[in-house]
Design an enzyme around this catalytic site. Structure first.
Site, PDB file in Angstrom:
ATOM      1  N   SER A  61      32.643  59.106  76.982  1.00  0.00           N
ATOM      2  CA  SER A  61      32.032  60.316  77.526  1.00  0.00           C
ATOM      3  C   SER A  61      31.158  61.037  76.487  1.00  0.00           C
ATOM      4  CB  SER A  61      33.139  61.224  78.075  1.00  0.00           C
ATOM      5  OG  SER A  61      32.607  62.313  78.792  1.00  0.00           O
TER       6      SER A  61
ATOM      7  N   ASP B  12      32.401  57.464  89.353  1.00  0.00           N
ATOM      8  CA  ASP B  12      32.293  58.607  88.446  1.00  0.00           C
ATOM      9  C   ASP B  12      31.259  59.596  88.987  1.00  0.00           C
ATOM     10  OD1 ASP B  12      32.103  60.346  86.322  1.00  0.00           O
ATOM     11  OD2 ASP B  12      31.898  58.788  84.797  1.00  0.00           O
TER      12      ASP B  12
ATOM     13  N   HIS C  28      35.986  58.816  85.960  1.00  0.00           N
ATOM     14  CA  HIS C  28      35.498  59.045  84.602  1.00  0.00           C
ATOM     15  C   HIS C  28      36.538  58.744  83.526  1.00  0.00           C
ATOM     16  CE1 HIS C  28      32.573  60.685  81.814  1.00  0.00           C
ATOM     17  NE2 HIS C  28      33.490  61.458  81.273  1.00  0.00           N
TER      18      HIS C  28
END
Length: 714
Positions: free
Chosen positions: A440, A636, A669
């Site tokens: 991320s 996601d 995610h």
């Protein structure tokens, strides 16, 4: 003539002192001895666009606006009678005019080129030490990708008053914002709660729908039995000690040969070392100093059967210099890992970097299936990097209450934090390169750092960049109501709501006060509501543990970069404007053949030189970029990994070698690091990609990772 030259130099020295004061740690009105040691003496350029201030005692103060650094160096050179070179960064006509004014004895008020100020429609930004903080804020409209950070002078009475005003206003307003989020998460949980109650009343198990339900039950039972056996061994050991029996009880190792040194019921604590010891490993903490003076944490995962922790002195932070001369050679002889492993049996170094509002403890919360522990037991030398502030905000010179401590965003994480972490790992292991694994926001700071306008030479220190849920393009979640609120308010109002220090520090206060189980449950509900993910694929019994390592201290400025009206939320990309993104979309929608849209399998020889040149002009990276590998979560909503992959497949990054890419359709995610099958879907492939992309010279020095013995190498 000599008298005139001397007079000019004296005048320049006076103006240098005045300009240096507003860039120093303390005002000249403070105690003289300490002031002289912490006075700004010059600006050092970490990159052409990133100057930091060096003080008389060798300390570093965080980044300042480019023009302020140029003026400081110009006046310093004039005072010393040396010619002034504009420096490594190109500046515009207006900045050039400011430098001329500085040379003519007129210290500029840092006139802002673009945008309007919040109060009275003024466009000027004062940088005087005693100017109100409202005047020190950047304008409402600035650079679309990396707007300038506010410049705060040394502490004065008025600045402290304004700091406290921002702190009080943001405490109440951000607390109200947080309360709305908590209430929203509670409200949206009501239907789920009633659905679970209904299933229970009809004799059904609401967890039966979970994709790994049977495996969850098996693991929970195994964990319960292991805790019971641990308690029995501890009682037996205590009985032997009371009886004076000093005979050693045999080690009870796991099936993999690692002996746990902690066990029993999980106390749910924020301690990565504790969870490492539960699986037969351990962790030592190193301190790393960035080039702008922040002290950040670097955790080293090791097998206590073959590695001995080094002394506190060896683990303390070094000078704010990255990649010192002969760091590879010295690291192999004197480094923490380099000195303990022998050639042929070394471990190849891997650095893991965490995501937004997290720490690298996120890689340590899944017992044996934790990414960090899996890679360590596979044979890698695993290091866990944490960005600035984290759980323990520290700076070489600045205090927590100083707003300069918090004047940073994703750019500083990539340009300052990441190189410092990589440099320290290489200095401790003695390797020329390492494997980099990021999740991320960790991928974002790496994408930013490697860009050809930022710090592209960092790519020569990375053998492969493995990006998990890569965050370069925004997903549909950015349009949610509460994110829109942050985007529509002006930068000034953002600071009124969220302050000029840490972002909603009340969250960390609650972390220290609430019991682990309650905090974990609350953390999951809030983040699930905010980011639209579920725990369906996680091991539910470990969910509360996962949230013991989040959130951490981050700056309000960094959150403004993500969610404010100027940067990521507006542009929907980290390195391109929205208009450039629209051009890409139009090209992608065009069904006619386009030379610039070649897939990654298309050779550059098959493309016209004009098309290759056009792609090079819009490319983010140059020839120094390392190989990359992507694992994209197909479900996601937070980021758009498919669009990033399309950028590479259409040939827009001709210098990037994409060695692996995978879209896992059912993943959200966080599933790339926390799903129960993440090791199968992601971890094993990461392990193989790192080994395959390491140089042959490095592989010859290292043990072969478990499972890579028969792998075909490049």
């Amino acid at each position: 003539m000599a008298t005139k030259v001397a007079r000019n130099r004296d005048d320049a020295a006076t103006r240098f002192d005045r300009h240096a004061e507003k860039l120093s740690l303390l005002s000249h009105h403070e105690e003289s001895e300490r002031v002289s040691a912490t006075t700004a003496v010059q600006a050092r350029f970490v990159t052409p666009q990133d100057p930091v201030i060096e003080t008389a005692d060798g300390g570093r103060l965080p980044a300042v606006p480019l023009i302020e650094a140029q003026i400081l160096n110009k006046l310093k050179n004039e005072a010393e009678g040396r010619p002034f070179d504009v420096g490594p960064a190109a500046i515009g006509d207006a900045e050039e005019e400011q430098l001329k004014h500085a040379g003519a004895g007129q210290l500029p008020q840092n006139e802002v080129l673009e945008g309007t100020a919040l109060e009275h429609g003024s466009s000027s930004q004062s940088t005087e030490p005693e100017a109100p903080l409202g005047s020190a804020l950047p304008p409402s409209r600035t650079n679309p990708l990396f707007p300038p950070l506010p410049l705060y002078g040394p502490p004065t009475f008025m600045r402290n008053v304004h700091c406290n005003l921002f702190r009080y206003s943001s405490f109440f307003l951000s607390l109200g914002f947080l309360a709305v989020i908590v209430l929203g998460s509670a409200f949206t949980s009501i239907p789920l709660m009633f659905r679970h109650i209904g299933l229970r009343l009809t004799g059904k198990d609401p967890d039966a729908r979970r994709p790994f339900h049977e495996e969850e039950k098996r693991r929970k039972g195994a964990r319960r039995e292991a805790a019971k056996a641990w308690k029995q061994r501890r009682r037996r050991r205590n009985s032997m000690e009371k009886a004076g029996d000093d005979s050693e009880e045999g080690d009870v190792s796991q099936g993999d040969g690692y002996t746990p040194t902690e066990g029993g019921d999980d106390p749910l604590i924020c301690d990565v070392g504790y969870y490492a010891r539960r699986v037969g490993l351990d962790i030592e903490e190193f301190r790393v100093q960035t080039e702008d003076g922040f002290i950040i944490q670097l955790w080293h995962v090791f097998n206590p059967k073959e590695y001995s922790p080094v002394s506190d002195e060896m683990r303390r932070h070094h000078e704010p210099v990255v990649f010192p001369e002969k760091h590879t050679e010295n690291g192999r002889i004197h480094g923490a890992s380099g000195a303990q492993y022998t050639n042929g049996n070394r471990r190849y170094p891997v650095l893991l970097v965490h995501g937004l509002l997290q720490s690298s403890g996120a890689y340590c919360s899944n017992d044996e299936d934790s990414f960090a522990f899996f890679l360590c037991k596979s044979g890698y030398d695993v290091w866990l990097g944490n960005n600035r502030c984290g759980f323990d905000p520290q700076h070489q010179m600045l205090a927590y209450s100083d707003p300069r401590m918090w004047a940073w965003n994703i750019r500083q994480m990539g340009v300052m934090d990441l190189p410092a972490l990589i440099s320290r790992v290489l200095s401790e292991t003695g390797f020329p390169k390492l494997g980099l694994v990021c999740h991320s926001q960790g991928t974002t700071e790496t994408f930013v750092a490697l860009a050809k306008e930022q710090r592209p030479d960092l790519g020569t220190k990375i053998s492969v960049f493995c990006a998990l849920a890569p965050a370069a393009y925004a997903g549909p979640l950015i349009g949610k109501m509460y994110f829109k609120f942050m985007r529509i308010i002006s930068p000034g109002m953002f600071r009124v709501f969220f302050g000029i220090h840490a972002f909603i520090p009340f969250m960390m206060t609650m972390h220290s006060l609430l019991p682990g189980k309650l905090y974990g449950a609350l953390g999951y509900r809030v983040f699930s509501f905010l980011f639209n993910w579920t725990d369906d694929r996680w091991e539910q019994d470990l969910r509360d543990r996962m949230f013991q390592f989040a959130p951490v201290y981050v700056s309000a400025e960094s959150m403004r970069w993500w969610l404010g009206r100027e940067c990521f939320a507006k542009q929907r990309c980290i390195l391109a404007t929205r208009e450039e993104g629209q051009v890409e979309d139009e090209e992608d929608d065009d069904d006619t053949p386009f030379a610039g849209k070649s897939s990654r399998h298309t050779s550059s020889d098959d493309l016209s030189s004009n098309a290759a040149e056009a792609r090079g002009r819009t490319a983010w990276y140059d020839e120094q970029v390392p190989p990359m590998a992507f694992w994209i979560a197909g479900s996601d909503d937070l980021v758009d990994g498919r669009r990033l992959l399309r950028r590479f497949e259409r040939g827009r990054e001709p210098h990037v070698r994409l060695v692996h890419s995978k879209i896992i359709e059912e993943y959200e995610h966080l599933d790339v690091i926390w799903a129960m099958d993440a090791i199968e879907q992601v971890g094993k492939e990461v392990k193989e990609v790192i080994w395959r992309t390491a140089s042959q010279e490095s592989r010859d020095l290292c043990r072969v990772p478990v499972g890579c013995e028969d792998m075909e190498l490049d």
